[in-house]
Design a protein around this motif. Structure first.
Motif, PDB file in Angstrom:
ATOM      1  N   LYS A   1       0.821  -1.212   0.000  1.00  0.00           N
ATOM      2  CA  LYS A   1       0.000   0.000   0.000  1.00  0.00           C
ATOM      3  C   LYS A   1       0.854   1.260   0.000  1.00  0.00           C
ATOM      4  O   LYS A   1       0.527   2.244  -0.667  1.00  0.00           O
ATOM      5  CB  LYS A   1      -0.932  -0.012   1.207  1.00  0.00           C
ATOM      6  N   ARG A   2       1.939   1.254   0.750  1.00  0.00           N
ATOM      7  CA  ARG A   2       2.795   2.445   0.816  1.00  0.00           C
ATOM      8  C   ARG A   2       3.515   2.681  -0.508  1.00  0.00           C
ATOM      9  O   ARG A   2       3.761   3.829  -0.883  1.00  0.00           O
ATOM     10  CB  ARG A   2       3.805   2.285   1.948  1.00  0.00           C
ATOM     11  N   GLY A   3       3.921   1.598  -1.160  1.00  0.00           N
ATOM     12  CA  GLY A   3       4.498   1.721  -2.493  1.00  0.00           C
ATOM     13  C   GLY A   3       5.918   2.229  -2.569  1.00  0.00           C
ATOM     14  O   GLY A   3       6.325   2.743  -3.617  1.00  0.00           O
ATOM     15  N   PHE A   4       6.696   2.101  -1.490  1.00  0.00           N
ATOM     16  CA  PHE A   4       8.100   2.505  -1.579  1.00  0.00           C
ATOM     17  C   PHE A   4       8.979   1.461  -0.880  1.00  0.00           C
ATOM     18  O   PHE A   4       8.504   0.602  -0.133  1.00  0.00           O
ATOM     19  CB  PHE A   4       8.325   3.894  -0.974  1.00  0.00           C
ATOM     20  N   LYS A   5      10.278   1.564  -1.140  1.00  0.00           N
ATOM     21  CA  LYS A   5      11.268   0.648  -0.572  1.00  0.00           C
ATOM     22  C   LYS A   5      12.475   1.455  -0.115  1.00  0.00           C
ATOM     23  O   LYS A   5      12.638   2.627  -0.482  1.00  0.00           O
ATOM     24  CB  LYS A   5      11.700  -0.387  -1.614  1.00  0.00           C
ATOM     25  N   TYR A   6      13.305   0.818   0.686  1.00  0.00           N
ATOM     26  CA  TYR A   6      14.564   1.423   1.097  1.00  0.00           C
ATOM     27  C   TYR A   6      15.700   0.783   0.304  1.00  0.00           C
ATOM     28  O   TYR A   6      15.740  -0.440   0.137  1.00  0.00           O
ATOM     29  CB  TYR A   6      14.822   1.220   2.589  1.00  0.00           C
ATOM     30  N   ARG A   7      16.604   1.611  -0.177  1.00  0.00           N
ATOM     31  CA  ARG A   7      17.805   1.122  -0.849  1.00  0.00           C
ATOM     32  C   ARG A   7      19.015   1.476   0.007  1.00  0.00           C
ATOM     33  O   ARG A   7      19.271   2.656   0.279  1.00  0.00           O
ATOM     34  CB  ARG A   7      17.939   1.716  -2.239  1.00  0.00           C
TER      35      ARG A   7
ATOM     36  N   VAL B   1      24.298  -3.277  -3.110  1.00  0.00           N
ATOM     37  CA  VAL B   1      23.092  -2.450  -3.121  1.00  0.00           C
ATOM     38  C   VAL B   1      21.947  -3.369  -2.692  1.00  0.00           C
ATOM     39  O   VAL B   1      21.663  -4.361  -3.363  1.00  0.00           O
ATOM     40  CB  VAL B   1      22.819  -1.855  -4.517  1.00  0.00           C
ATOM     41  N   LEU B   2      21.326  -3.041  -1.569  1.00  0.00           N
ATOM     42  CA  LEU B   2      20.259  -3.871  -1.018  1.00  0.00           C
ATOM     43  C   LEU B   2      18.938  -3.114  -1.071  1.00  0.00           C
ATOM     44  O   LEU B   2      18.817  -2.031  -0.506  1.00  0.00           O
ATOM     45  CB  LEU B   2      20.583  -4.257   0.427  1.00  0.00           C
ATOM     46  N   ASP B   3      17.957  -3.677  -1.755  1.00  0.00           N
ATOM     47  CA  ASP B   3      16.599  -3.136  -1.772  1.00  0.00           C
ATOM     48  C   ASP B   3      15.744  -4.000  -0.840  1.00  0.00           C
ATOM     49  O   ASP B   3      15.696  -5.229  -1.008  1.00  0.00           O
ATOM     50  CB  ASP B   3      16.005  -3.176  -3.183  1.00  0.00           C
ATOM     51  N   ARG B   4      15.059  -3.366   0.118  1.00  0.00           N
ATOM     52  CA  ARG B   4      14.205  -4.148   1.008  1.00  0.00           C
ATOM     53  C   ARG B   4      12.967  -3.362   1.395  1.00  0.00           C
ATOM     54  O   ARG B   4      12.964  -2.120   1.400  1.00  0.00           O
ATOM     55  CB  ARG B   4      14.960  -4.599   2.251  1.00  0.00           C
TER      56      ARG B   4
END
Length: 343
Positions: A81-87, A150-153
């Motif tokens: 729902k929030r639609g974003f991630k941390y990189r 580079v970590l996307d989570r």
């Protein structure tokens, strides 16, 4: 460096794919438990009707189980729902494998029988510039300390969406090739034999004693069981379990081999050095067996103390010494000529 980015289409697909098994799993568990009780423990239902404590335990377990599943579903849904991630971009400074073992004891049935079950859970962590990040085994196993990633989570569920290795901004390919050539020459170099010191002899003896005690502990229960059968004249059963009789014999053979290596190494009186490179390092933590620091080298994995673990980095050159007539490493020497014993 940590930045906030919108979810890519593949990230959304990854989160949705993560939700499917969590939605199906509770129904599978309930169905399997129902079938298990109905077909195997037919008398369990009758005895359970008057067991107040058993009812309370089932309710508590069910609440915890569905609570955990519900939280995981809610976390993944919030991320969608929030639609974003941390990189997170940075250098892997450490790795940790945590093993948690829990034992539960339950009772049931008309005879009041009890049973014990043990569950082991493994968790994998990478430290990116000191920040701990939970990852899956496949990412943990292929990522080495001192590499740049580079970590996307996902922010709420902490699910790893993608992890890739990158070259640092100051990466010099020519310097890396020269370093690789230098490392190859170091690994091909030979180290002169050195006479065993008193400390080396103590280390060899401790290695033999530890291996001997370990094998005795493993063979003792089987040996006692075999002797009790023979003493009571249950020869028919002895013949049936004959392969089990080979376990003590094999362990005793390995103890003799270990003693011969110990004695030959002591009589020969010299140790030989093997050049090696540090390829990776990790910390092993457990609620049962304590914490262990491990170095992965070109000559195998070794356990070291905290001082040596913090001192060495990936690609460091080391010399591992072992008895000429033996296979276990006794000590490690760094390039600044400082020696650390491994036992």
């Amino acid at each position: 460096m940590k930045e906030q980015l919108p979810l890519a289409p593949e990230d959304i697909k990854r989160l949705r794919k993560h939700l499917i098994p969590m939605m199906i799993f509770p129904f599978m568990v309930v169905a399997m438990f129902g079938l298990f009780v109905s077909f195997i423990f037919e008398d369990f239902v009758d005895s359970f009707a008057g067991d107040t404590f058993g009812k309370i335990m089932i309710v508590v377990f069910g609440a915890l189980f569905f609570g955990v599943i519900g939280y995981m579903l809610w976390s993944a849904t919030v991320d969608l729902k929030r639609g974003f991630k941390y990189r997170i971009t940075g250098k892997v400074t450490d790795k940790r494998l945590n093993v948690h073992t829990s034992t539960t004891t339950g009772s049931g049935g008309s005879r009041g029988s009890t049973g014990t079950s043990t569950k082991t859970t493994k968790s994998y962590f990478l430290y990116i510039d000191g920040e701990e990040c939970s990852v899956e085994y496949k990412d943990y196993s292929r990522t080495k300390v001192d590499s740049y990633v580079v970590l996307d989570r996902a922010p709420r569920s902490k699910l790893t969406l993608k992890l890739t290795e990158v070259e640092p901004a100051d990466f010099d390919r020519k310097a890396a090739e020269e370093q690789e050539t230098e490392n190859k020459k170091f690994l091909e170099s030979r180290i002169q034999e050195v006479r065993l010191s008193d400390r080396d002899l103590e280390a060899i003896k401790s290695i033999y004693t530890a291996e001997k005690n370990k094998r005795f502990q493993f063979m003792a229960p089987v040996l006692i069981f075999d002797l009790l059968l023979i003493a009571n004249g249950i020869w028919t059963f002895v013949v049936v379990i004959f392969p089990l009789l080979l376990v003590p014999l094999y362990q005793f053979y390995k103890i003799i081999r270990s003693y011969m290596r110990y004695n030959n190494g002591k009589l020969y009186g010299y140790k030989i050095g093997h050049t090696a490179l540090v390829e990776d390092k990790l910390t092993f933590t457990s609620n049962r067996s304590g914490n262990v620091n491990r170095l992965v080298t070109t000559k195998g994995t070794i356990n070291v103390n905290t001082i040596l673990y913090d001192k060495l980095s990936v690609d460091d050159k080391i010399i591992l010494f072992a008895p000429k007539q033996g296979k276990h490493h006794l000590s490690l020497i760094t390039l600044d000529k400082e020696e650390f014993y491994l036992r």
